[in-house]
Design a protein around this motif. Structure first.
Motif, PDB file in Angstrom:
ATOM      1  N   MET A   1      33.628 -15.595  15.324  1.00 43.11           N
ATOM      2  CA  MET A   1      32.547 -15.468  15.986  1.00 43.11           C
ATOM      3  C   MET A   1      31.337 -13.820  16.200  1.00 43.11           C
ATOM      4  O   MET A   1      30.439 -13.970  16.469  1.00 43.11           O
ATOM      5  CB  MET A   1      32.402 -15.766  17.521  1.00 43.11           C
ATOM      6  CG  MET A   1      33.224 -17.373  18.177  1.00 43.11           C
ATOM      7  SD  MET A   1      31.870 -18.520  16.369  1.00 43.11           S
ATOM      8  CE  MET A   1      30.399 -17.675  18.053  1.00 43.11           C
ATOM      9  N   ALA A   2      32.845 -13.151  16.102  1.00 45.82           N
ATOM     10  CA  ALA A   2      32.141 -11.399  16.306  1.00 45.82           C
ATOM     11  C   ALA A   2      31.320 -11.483  14.679  1.00 45.82           C
ATOM     12  O   ALA A   2      30.432 -10.582  14.758  1.00 45.82           O
ATOM     13  CB  ALA A   2      33.003 -10.428  15.972  1.00 45.82           C
ATOM     14  N   GLU A   3      31.939 -11.601  13.590  1.00 47.76           N
ATOM     15  CA  GLU A   3      31.493 -11.456  12.026  1.00 47.76           C
ATOM     16  C   GLU A   3      29.714 -12.689  12.869  1.00 47.76           C
ATOM     17  O   GLU A   3      28.928 -12.139  11.805  1.00 47.76           O
ATOM     18  CB  GLU A   3      32.283 -11.777  10.920  1.00 47.76           C
ATOM     19  CG  GLU A   3      32.988 -11.278  10.594  1.00 47.76           C
ATOM     20  CD  GLU A   3      34.260 -12.095   9.762  1.00 47.76           C
ATOM     21  OE1 GLU A   3      33.695 -13.295   9.317  1.00 47.76           O
ATOM     22  OE2 GLU A   3      35.148 -11.174   9.209  1.00 47.76           O
ATOM     23  N   LYS A   4      29.800 -13.646  12.931  1.00 50.75           N
ATOM     24  CA  LYS A   4      28.582 -14.655  13.199  1.00 50.75           C
ATOM     25  C   LYS A   4      27.447 -13.450  14.011  1.00 50.75           C
ATOM     26  O   LYS A   4      26.498 -14.019  13.751  1.00 50.75           O
ATOM     27  CB  LYS A   4      28.612 -15.675  13.500  1.00 50.75           C
ATOM     28  CG  LYS A   4      27.834 -17.179  13.992  1.00 50.75           C
ATOM     29  CD  LYS A   4      28.024 -18.303  14.255  1.00 50.75           C
ATOM     30  CE  LYS A   4      27.461 -19.380  14.115  1.00 50.75           C
ATOM     31  NZ  LYS A   4      27.324 -20.585  14.916  1.00 50.75           N
ATOM     32  N   HIS A   5      28.158 -13.379  14.969  1.00 49.13           N
ATOM     33  CA  HIS A   5      26.535 -12.201  15.576  1.00 49.13           C
ATOM     34  C   HIS A   5      26.455 -11.308  14.960  1.00 49.13           C
ATOM     35  O   HIS A   5      24.944 -10.737  15.833  1.00 49.13           O
ATOM     36  CB  HIS A   5      27.921 -11.980  17.390  1.00 49.13           C
ATOM     37  CG  HIS A   5      27.478 -11.997  18.200  1.00 49.13           C
ATOM     38  ND1 HIS A   5      26.216 -11.726  19.018  1.00 49.13           N
ATOM     39  CD2 HIS A   5      27.059 -10.075  19.066  1.00 49.13           C
ATOM     40  CE1 HIS A   5      25.556 -11.116  19.496  1.00 49.13           C
ATOM     41  NE2 HIS A   5      25.761 -10.152  19.047  1.00 49.13           N
ATOM     42  N   GLU A   6      27.523 -10.796  14.666  1.00 50.17           N
ATOM     43  CA  GLU A   6      27.018  -9.176  13.870  1.00 50.17           C
ATOM     44  C   GLU A   6      26.016  -9.737  12.977  1.00 50.17           C
ATOM     45  O   GLU A   6      24.416  -8.964  12.660  1.00 50.17           O
ATOM     46  CB  GLU A   6      27.933  -8.645  13.197  1.00 50.17           C
ATOM     47  CG  GLU A   6      26.910  -7.226  12.799  1.00 50.17           C
ATOM     48  CD  GLU A   6      26.980  -6.402  13.676  1.00 50.17           C
ATOM     49  OE1 GLU A   6      26.191  -5.214  13.037  1.00 50.17           O
ATOM     50  OE2 GLU A   6      27.835  -6.416  14.207  1.00 50.17           O
ATOM     51  N   ALA A   7      26.212 -10.803  12.024  1.00 50.14           N
ATOM     52  CA  ALA A   7      25.237 -11.317  11.018  1.00 50.14           C
ATOM     53  C   ALA A   7      23.989 -11.785  11.585  1.00 50.14           C
ATOM     54  O   ALA A   7      22.635 -11.376  11.233  1.00 50.14           O
ATOM     55  CB  ALA A   7      25.241 -12.375  10.287  1.00 50.14           C
ATOM     56  N   ASN A   8      24.042 -12.461  12.635  1.00 58.87           N
ATOM     57  CA  ASN A   8      22.794 -12.681  13.280  1.00 58.87           C
ATOM     58  C   ASN A   8      21.891 -11.748  13.982  1.00 58.87           C
ATOM     59  O   ASN A   8      20.628 -11.472  13.796  1.00 58.87           O
ATOM     60  CB  ASN A   8      23.196 -13.554  14.532  1.00 58.87           C
ATOM     61  CG  ASN A   8      21.766 -14.720  15.621  1.00 58.87           C
ATOM     62  OD1 ASN A   8      21.229 -14.598  15.042  1.00 58.87           O
ATOM     63  ND2 ASN A   8      22.105 -14.329  17.000  1.00 58.87           N
ATOM     64  N   GLN A   9      22.101 -10.053  14.231  1.00 58.84           N
ATOM     65  CA  GLN A   9      21.776  -9.521  15.369  1.00 58.84           C
ATOM     66  C   GLN A   9      21.252  -8.235  13.950  1.00 58.84           C
ATOM     67  O   GLN A   9      20.102  -8.470  13.930  1.00 58.84           O
ATOM     68  CB  GLN A   9      22.571  -8.432  15.788  1.00 58.84           C
ATOM     69  CG  GLN A   9      23.523  -9.072  16.858  1.00 58.84           C
ATOM     70  CD  GLN A   9      22.550  -9.125  17.958  1.00 58.84           C
ATOM     71  OE1 GLN A   9      21.032  -8.494  18.577  1.00 58.84           O
ATOM     72  NE2 GLN A   9      22.622 -10.113  18.882  1.00 58.84           N
ATOM     73  N   HIS A  10      22.003  -8.629  12.493  1.00 56.96           N
ATOM     74  CA  HIS A  10      20.875  -8.245  11.101  1.00 56.96           C
ATOM     75  C   HIS A  10      20.278  -9.008  11.798  1.00 56.96           C
ATOM     76  O   HIS A  10      18.875  -8.219  10.535  1.00 56.96           O
ATOM     77  CB  HIS A  10      22.048  -8.105  10.605  1.00 56.96           C
ATOM     78  CG  HIS A  10      21.479  -7.587   9.217  1.00 56.96           C
ATOM     79  ND1 HIS A  10      21.165  -6.056   8.605  1.00 56.96           N
ATOM     80  CD2 HIS A  10      21.561  -7.790   7.727  1.00 56.96           C
ATOM     81  CE1 HIS A  10      21.009  -5.650   7.504  1.00 56.96           C
ATOM     82  NE2 HIS A  10      20.748  -6.814   7.211  1.00 56.96           N
ATOM     83  N   ARG A  11      20.282  -9.875  11.282  1.00 57.15           N
ATOM     84  CA  ARG A  11      18.795 -10.939  10.626  1.00 57.15           C
ATOM     85  C   ARG A  11      17.608 -10.303  11.894  1.00 57.15           C
ATOM     86  O   ARG A  11      16.573 -10.734  11.461  1.00 57.15           O
ATOM     87  CB  ARG A  11      19.339 -12.332  11.068  1.00 57.15           C
ATOM     88  CG  ARG A  11      18.012 -13.389  10.618  1.00 57.15           C
ATOM     89  CD  ARG A  11      18.475 -14.801  10.990  1.00 57.15           C
ATOM     90  NE  ARG A  11      18.981 -14.737  12.164  1.00 57.15           N
ATOM     91  CZ  ARG A  11      17.610 -15.420  13.295  1.00 57.15           C
ATOM     92  NH1 ARG A  11      16.977 -14.997  12.993  1.00 57.15           N
ATOM     93  NH2 ARG A  11      18.599 -15.654  14.538  1.00 57.15           N
TER      94      ARG A  11
ATOM     95  N   GLU B   1      24.975 -17.319  23.133  1.00 50.21           N
ATOM     96  CA  GLU B   1      25.167 -16.454  24.416  1.00 50.21           C
ATOM     97  C   GLU B   1      26.019 -17.309  25.094  1.00 50.21           C
ATOM     98  O   GLU B   1      27.405 -16.693  25.388  1.00 50.21           O
ATOM     99  CB  GLU B   1      24.466 -16.347  25.159  1.00 50.21           C
ATOM    100  CG  GLU B   1      23.413 -14.456  24.548  1.00 50.21           C
ATOM    101  CD  GLU B   1      22.389 -14.284  25.924  1.00 50.21           C
ATOM    102  OE1 GLU B   1      21.864 -12.600  25.934  1.00 50.21           O
ATOM    103  OE2 GLU B   1      22.124 -14.233  26.782  1.00 50.21           O
ATOM    104  N   GLN B   2      25.656 -17.847  24.929  1.00 51.12           N
ATOM    105  CA  GLN B   2      26.593 -19.608  25.813  1.00 51.12           C
ATOM    106  C   GLN B   2      28.216 -19.772  24.711  1.00 51.12           C
ATOM    107  O   GLN B   2      29.557 -20.380  25.874  1.00 51.12           O
ATOM    108  CB  GLN B   2      26.065 -20.829  25.696  1.00 51.12           C
ATOM    109  CG  GLN B   2      24.846 -21.116  26.404  1.00 51.12           C
ATOM    110  CD  GLN B   2      24.590 -22.092  26.389  1.00 51.12           C
ATOM    111  OE1 GLN B   2      24.374 -23.290  25.044  1.00 51.12           O
ATOM    112  NE2 GLN B   2      23.177 -22.420  27.181  1.00 51.12           N
ATOM    113  N   VAL B   3      28.345 -19.396  23.657  1.00 51.24           N
ATOM    114  CA  VAL B   3      30.155 -19.665  22.970  1.00 51.24           C
ATOM    115  C   VAL B   3      30.361 -17.867  23.277  1.00 51.24           C
ATOM    116  O   VAL B   3      30.149 -17.020  23.352  1.00 51.24           O
ATOM    117  CB  VAL B   3      29.158 -20.068  21.523  1.00 51.24           C
ATOM    118  CG1 VAL B   3      31.129 -19.234  20.932  1.00 51.24           C
ATOM    119  CG2 VAL B   3      28.609 -20.372  21.252  1.00 51.24           C
ATOM    120  N   PRO B   4      31.792 -18.480  23.990  1.00 51.52           N
ATOM    121  CA  PRO B   4      32.299 -17.078  24.317  1.00 51.52           C
ATOM    122  C   PRO B   4      32.817 -16.134  23.035  1.00 51.52           C
ATOM    123  O   PRO B   4      33.105 -16.991  22.265  1.00 51.52           O
ATOM    124  CB  PRO B   4      33.509 -17.369  25.500  1.00 51.52           C
ATOM    125  CG  PRO B   4      33.637 -18.588  24.815  1.00 51.52           C
ATOM    126  CD  PRO B   4      32.493 -19.442  24.357  1.00 51.52           C
TER     127      PRO B   4
END
Length: 388
Positions: free
Chosen positions: A144-154, A281-284
């Motif tokens: 989830m951290a990797e997915k969140h970082e990729a989403n922030q980069h996008r 944000e709903q996914v912890p």
């Protein structure tokens, strides 16, 4: 007023931490295990967790003297603790209903009593399950951290691209295109009402409306990106002037851009996605950093083959029927444990008796707890303050 406010504060803190601490108890004879979100065991909750494993395997009532704290797990967030609590209970039920034969080479199943004893003995399984759950949460947290970082980069790339397009006059062009699209939609609706062979279908009108929503969303993002860049420039310029006045002006100015909320959470009226889709944000974000396991017997941790490296193991201290408090130092001696378990009513009674002795003199003889229990055959823990 102060008493009610303090009670409200304690209740609010208790509700905020609900699920963050997981208390696990085991039966000293059968090694049955129960999970609790409260520090003290509740009779109904404990009995509901116990599984029928044969005759006389389910008690009619809870006997606290037959149960001991196994460990207390503290999680970084209540949501992570509740997820672990739910998963541990599911795994315990799986162990009790889908168990394997202890001896694969044996031709017969164990007798009823032996089978019940094997089913009830879940102490080692519970500890191994906790280690497995924590490893799963750690892996899920990394993903989830990797997915969140990729989403922030996008989001950052999209913000910079839209800001550059807005500087080149993209806002005015998109506004004109959106007005033309809205006029086309109105014309299509009018043609559909009039009917005829050339009238557009509802699907075509819906596709045109969806395209209009996407244009409006892009326009709002473009405006928000321009405003975010402008705010970042003003903030950086103000910081530079402040540092320059102090004689600490940096060689270069760094922009800290806060992505607007519309990039990660577009409004429902502009979002082409379904309203049922969950936001990021709903996914912890689970992590094992900050997970603390307090063991009544630290050697019990060896029932698990491997623990995540970030998990901290501590000694919970001596305890009897209730787990040691989280916010207190562990009791390392029996005297300290007894002192903590002394009833406040009994302490108040002794203080009142001492006051009577000082007032009256030697006419009142004070007795200790052992003498009181020997004379009255009652426990001294339930005594209230002495009456005048």
């Amino acid at each position: 007023m102060s008493l009610s406010s303090s009670k409200a504060e304690r209740l609010a803190k208790r509700l905020a931490d609900h699920g963050r601490h997981l208390f696990v108890y085991h039966q000293i004879w059968t090694n049955q295990v129960v999970y609790s979100l409260e520090r003290s065991m509740n009779n109904n909750q404990v009995l509901k967790q116990l599984t029928f494993a044969g005759k006389k395997t389910l008690p009619s009532a809870l006997r606290k003297d037959m149960w001991r704290p196994l460990f207390t797990a503290t999680f970084p967030s209540p949501s992570q603790g509740l997820a672990a609590f739910r998963k541990l209970r599911e795994l315990r039920m799986l162990h009790e209903h889908n168990w394997e034969h202890p001896d694969p080479n044996a031709r017969k199943l164990p007798v009823k009593k032996e089978r019940g004893r094997l089913i009830m003995d879940q102490k080692a399984n519970s500890i191994a399950d906790l280690a497995w759950v924590l490893r799963g949460q750690e892996e899920l947290g990394v993903k989830m951290a990797e997915k969140h970082e990729a989403n922030q980069h996008r989001i950052r790339e999209e913000l910079l691209a839209l800001s550059k397009e807005a500087e080149e006059g993209g806002v005015q062009l998109l506004e004109q295109t959106l007005a033309d699209q809205q006029a086309t939609i109105d014309s299509m609706k009018q043609m559909q009402q009039q009917g005829g062979p050339d009238a557009p279908s509802r699907k075509q009108i819906g596709e045109a409306i969806l395209a209009s929503k996407q244009m409006r969303l892009r326009l709002e993002k473009m405006r928000a990106a321009s405003q975010a860049i402008e705010d970042a420039k003003n903030k950086a310029q103000t910081q530079y002037e402040s540092d320059d006045a102090r004689g600490r002006a940096p060689d270069a100015i760094s922009l800290v851009i806060e992505p607007p909320r519309i990039f990660s959470h577009p409004p429902p009226e502009l979002s082409p996605k379904s309203k049922k889709s969950k936001s990021s944000e709903q996914v912890p974000l689970y992590t094992t950093e900050g997970v603390i396991i307090r063991w009544t017997n630290p050697l019990d941790a060896e029932f698990a083959a491997e623990w995540p490296a970030a998990v901290q193991h501590e000694f919970a201290g001596l305890a009897r029927h209730t787990a040691a408090p989280i916010d207190q130092e562990p009791a390392f001696s029996v005297e300290d444990m007894i002192q903590r378990n002394i009833s406040h009513k009994y302490t108040a009674m002794r203080d009142a008796r001492q006051g009577q002795v000082e007032e009256i003199g030697e006419g009142v003889e004070e007795i200790d707890a052992a003498d009181y229990e020997q004379l009255t055959e009652k426990s001294a823990d339930g005594l209230g303050p002495a009456r005048q």
